[in-house]
Scaffold this active site. Structure first.
Site, PDB file in Angstrom:
ATOM      1  N   ASP A  29      48.128  40.489  46.187  1.00  0.00           N
ATOM      2  CA  ASP A  29      47.886  40.037  47.658  1.00  0.00           C
ATOM      3  C   ASP A  29      49.049  40.061  48.563  1.00  0.00           C
ATOM      4  OD1 ASP A  29      45.298  40.100  46.910  1.00  0.00           O
ATOM      5  OD2 ASP A  29      45.331  37.800  46.744  1.00  0.00           O
TER       6      ASP A  29
HETATM    7  N1  URA Z   1      44.991  37.107  41.833  1.00  0.00           N
HETATM    8  C1  URA Z   1      44.670  36.929  43.333  1.00  0.00           C
HETATM    9  O1  URA Z   1      43.960  35.971  43.900  1.00  0.00           O
HETATM   10  N2  URA Z   1      45.662  37.543  43.976  1.00  0.00           N
HETATM   11  C2  URA Z   1      46.686  38.316  43.459  1.00  0.00           C
HETATM   12  O2  URA Z   1      47.647  38.795  44.236  1.00  0.00           O
HETATM   13  C3  URA Z   1      46.691  38.491  42.125  1.00  0.00           C
HETATM   14  C4  URA Z   1      45.792  38.004  41.334  1.00  0.00           C
END
Ligand code: URA
Length: 244
Positions: A105
């Site tokens: 993310d």
């Molecule tokens: N899980 C999440 O919530 N975000 C990420 O970036 C990776 C795994």
């Protein structure tokens, strides 16, 4: 292994397969010194010498890189429409076109693998190989033993069940908790959704390992090539053999 000439030209980054056909028809491509105009021709990349306009073309070197993605970068190449920074600017000194394997993310930090080896990337993303991914998650609230027990049993999220391979408290930080959680799947926002469903929204998230690869002391924003040892371990984790 024999492959179509147009595929080889696109693998070498010369042009798309369709445009490669045009180059072949125009007589600009030679195989072992002979002009080839037959679009169906197959070549052996290990043995045959292919030239375009008199210049030999070769597939790019395979690159395997880990990047410590900092917060506030999009996991995408090129510019973003929103004007947000992308990981492209962190890897612009890498001459090969490497692609991220999976994503993190915008506000998640940590280990991102990038490569131009499509076969390895596909295997890492394939659920069959179940590569564990380890995250450090700073969550709101103090996670109790009782909550940990429930988390370990798993839960039902809107897109199906989710169960970590392991979850433990690293330490308490005031009213919050630093957890280490390991999952072997890659659904979108999986860690955040999982922990929020237990009443512990994520404040900060960092991926510290994928299978045998560990982020170690790599500073945020920096990348490095994988070592031959890491490559052997990674290939073997997805049922491939690494030869350097
Ligand atoms: N899980 C999440 O919530 N975000 C990420 O970036 C990776 C795994």
């Amino acid at each position: 292994m024999l492959i179509r000439l147009n595929r080889y030209l696109s693998m070498c980054g010369v042009t798309s397969r369709r445009k490669a056909d045009r180059l072949i028809e125009e007589g600009r491509v030679r195989v072992n010194g002979e002009v080839v105009r037959d679009l169906g021709v197959k070549i052996d990349p290990e043995l045959d010498i292919v030239e375009v306009d008199g210049k030999e073309v070769k597939p790019p070197r395979k690159r395997y890189i880990i990047l410590n993605k900092p917060c506030c970068y999009l996991t995408q190449l090129g510019r973003s429409q929103s004007g947000k920074k992308t990981i492209e600017e962190l890897i612009k000194d890498i001459p090969e076109r490497v692609f991220p394997v999976g994503r993190l993310d915008y506000n998640t930090e940590g280990l991102l693998l990038l490569t131009n080896d499509g076969e390895l990337a596909n295997r890492i993303l394939h659920p069959r190989y179940k590569l564990p991914k380890v995250y450090l998650a700073l969550v709101k609230g103090r996670v109790t033993e009782e909550s940990l027990r429930k988390m370990r049993k798993g839960t039902e999220l809107e897109d199906g069940p989710a169960k970590p391979d392991s979850v433990r408290v690293v330490r308490y930080e005031g009213k919050n908790t630093l957890l280490e959680i390991t999952l072997h799947e890659g659904r979108k926002h999986i860690v955040k959704r999982f922990l929020a469903s237990f009443g512990h929204p994520v404040i900060k998230l960092k991926r510290i390992a994928i299978g045998p690869l560990k982020i170690g002391k790599l500073p945020p924003g920096k990348w490095r090539d994988l070592s031959p040892r890491e490559l052997r371990q990674l290939f073997s984790a997805v049922g491939l053999k690494y030869s350097d």
